[in-house]
Enzyme design. Structure first.
Site, mmCIF file in Angstrom:
data_model
loop_
_atom_site.group_PDB
_atom_site.id
_atom_site.type_symbol
_atom_site.label_atom_id
_atom_site.label_comp_id
_atom_site.label_asym_id
_atom_site.label_seq_id
_atom_site.Cartn_x
_atom_site.Cartn_y
_atom_site.Cartn_z
ATOM 1 N N HIS A 219 39.951 42.791 42.188
ATOM 2 C CA HIS A 219 40.252 42.368 40.645
ATOM 3 C C HIS A 219 41.106 43.170 39.920
ATOM 4 C CE1 HIS A 219 37.576 41.024 37.166
ATOM 5 N NE2 HIS A 219 38.709 41.556 36.644
ATOM 6 N N HIS B 271 44.106 43.172 36.442
ATOM 7 C CA HIS B 271 45.015 42.476 35.356
ATOM 8 C C HIS B 271 46.424 43.075 35.500
ATOM 9 C CE1 HIS B 271 41.462 40.753 33.650
ATOM 10 N NE2 HIS B 271 40.756 41.667 33.999
ATOM 11 N N HIS C 124 32.712 43.077 38.606
ATOM 12 C CA HIS C 124 32.491 44.147 38.000
ATOM 13 C C HIS C 124 31.049 44.173 37.201
ATOM 14 C CE1 HIS C 124 33.500 41.335 34.677
ATOM 15 N NE2 HIS C 124 34.737 41.599 34.676
ATOM 16 N N ASP D 235 39.374 45.992 38.123
ATOM 17 C CA ASP D 235 39.245 45.401 36.867
ATOM 18 C C ASP D 235 40.299 46.247 35.966
ATOM 19 O OD1 ASP D 235 39.052 43.821 34.607
ATOM 20 O OD2 ASP D 235 37.200 44.817 34.017
ATOM 21 N N HIS E 279 32.722 36.265 35.076
ATOM 22 C CA HIS E 279 32.476 37.418 34.326
ATOM 23 C C HIS E 279 31.331 37.052 33.706
ATOM 24 C CE1 HIS E 279 34.007 40.282 31.007
ATOM 25 N NE2 HIS E 279 32.753 39.861 30.677
HETATM 26 C C1 NCD Z 1 39.674 42.767 30.852
HETATM 27 C C2 NCD Z 1 41.366 42.304 30.071
HETATM 28 O O1 NCD Z 1 41.502 43.330 29.375
HETATM 29 O O2 NCD Z 1 41.970 41.459 30.501
HETATM 30 N N1 NCD Z 1 39.125 43.725 29.793
HETATM 31 C C3 NCD Z 1 38.007 44.310 30.355
HETATM 32 O O3 NCD Z 1 37.574 44.974 29.455
HETATM 33 N N2 NCD Z 1 37.820 44.356 31.508
HETATM 34 C C4 NCD Z 1 39.221 41.182 30.718
HETATM 35 C C5 NCD Z 1 37.862 41.349 31.493
HETATM 36 O O4 NCD Z 1 38.090 41.476 32.801
HETATM 37 O O5 NCD Z 1 36.812 41.129 31.019
HETATM 38 ZN ZN ZN Z 2 38.868 41.839 34.488
#
Ligand code: NCD
Ligand code: ZN
Length: 350
Positions: free
Chosen positions: A15, A17, A176, A253, A138
């Site tokens: 996971h 971003h 998560h 995450d 999520h």
């Molecule tokens: C994530 C993001 O910033 O894209 N933020 C987070 O707090 N984890 C989105 C997500 O996975 O909830």
């Molecule tokens: Zn995330």
């Protein structure tokens, strides 16, 4: 007896971003330094909803890799109310999409295009169940009247339980997880029907609880969604992650946002853990006397759940004082605070 060196199969991050443009370029090498593969979240603006968009995004990620890297991004499709089951199934079949990501509309950063009512995507879920394609959820309800600390627990009752009963064969990853409720639920479900419901656990949720967010003042760089919960939940997460149980696997995450978006009147949710992730997990497993369980959690359980082979290479972690820079700066000057940056860590990746 304390171990000073640990060699495990190369791990994966289930996971992440990566964002786009200059932020993508700044963060990708950090994940690639530690992990062989990563499940890449599709919550760009606009979201990644087509095969063409996922292919193009993958190429932008690969272009940001250091020259000698063999890191492989695994792409996901962002589920919307108007998702096309044929496009999703074809993307899976062609090896473009590894999974589908389900954000309840408005649950978190860039989730405005998410699903407004599960019933709208039942056709797609039916199809995914048939072809064995994983759904990544999520797990938080979005009802503003539900207390933010209860949103995961209520999601289990109101959304996940009915979803599982309607799609008993669907492979779901509860992303998560932050509560004992989620840990208990995943364990019970795994005991009944192994391999259907797994969960990722972040590094930061193993380290911080909700009190840490307010230690001496408000700490925007510890704010993420799902928000960290009270200590009993953190301990349940540590127990689950370090158990070696097949249902639980590594997913950082890592969610980078520039300082200007975090340190403001209404700051974004997301913690940037990529630079220090593997070292942070290792430290937690060491503290729990469970270094022997790091390999299943980081390198074996994820691939098994996804039906992929584990990586062939290995990485070695050494007990040796190390530290990470406090921040990573993009080429256009955005500063991204690193989780644990500037602090002394007791392990480092050789
Ligand atoms: C994530 C993001 O910033 O894209 N933020 C987070 O707090 N984890 C989105 C997500 O996975 O909830
Ligand atoms: Zn995330």
């Amino acid at each position: 007896m304390s171990i000073d060196q640990l060699t495990i199969r190369r791990p994966d991050d289930w996971h992440v971003h990566f964002r786009d443009d200059t932020m993508l370029a700044a963060v990708v090498p950090h994940t690639a330094r530690q992990f062989a593969r990563a499940i890449v979240m599709p919550n760009l603006v606009p979201p990644v909803t087509t095969i063409a968009a996922a292919n193009a995004y993958r190429e932008r990620i690969v272009a940001a890799l250091p020259a000698d890297s063999d890191f492989a991004p695994l792409m996901t499709c962002y589920l919307t109310d108007t998702a096309d089951p044929n496009e999703i199934a074809r993307g899976y079949d062609e090896g473009v999409f590894a999974a589908v990501k389900f954000y309840p509309a408005g649950a978190t950063t860039n989730s405005d295009s998410g699903v407004s009512d599960v019933k709208n995507v039942y056709g797609t879920l039916e199809r995914m169940q048939e072809i064995g394609m994983p759904l990544l959820v999520h797990g938080e309800v979005t009802d503003p009247s539900v207390d933010i600390f209860d949103r995961e627990a209520i999601y289990i009752e109101n959304v996940l339980t009915p979803l599982i009963s309607d799609f008993p064969e669907l492979k779901i990853v509860f992303e998560h997880v932050t509560t004992k409720n989620a840990v208990d639920f995943v364990r019970a479900r795994w005991a009944e029907t192994p391999g259907r419901l797994g969960a990722t656990v972040t590094a930061h949720h193993l380290v911080i609880n909700r009190t840490d967010i307010f230690k001496g003042g408000i700490r925007p760089h510890l704010y993420c969604l799902p928000i960290a919960k009270r200590e009993t939940h953190r301990l349940a997460l540590r127990d689950a992650a370090t158990s070696g149980e097949a249902a639980f696997f590594l997913g950082t995450d890592t969610a980078p946002h520039g300082r200007s978006a975090k340190e403001t009147a209404c700051g974004c949710a997301g913690i940037f853990t990529a630079p220090s992730a593997l070292e942070t997990y290792t430290q937690v497993f060491d503290e729990e006397g469970a270094l022997d369980k790091l390999e299943p959690f980081a390198s074996l359980n994820g691939p098994t759940f996804y039906g992929l082979a584990a990586n062939t290479g290995t990485v070695t972690l050494e007990r040796s004082p190390s530290s990470f820079p406090e921040a990573v700066t993009t080429s256009d000057g955005e500063v991204i605070q690193v989780f644990g940056g500037g602090e002394q860590m007791s392990w480092r990746l050789a």
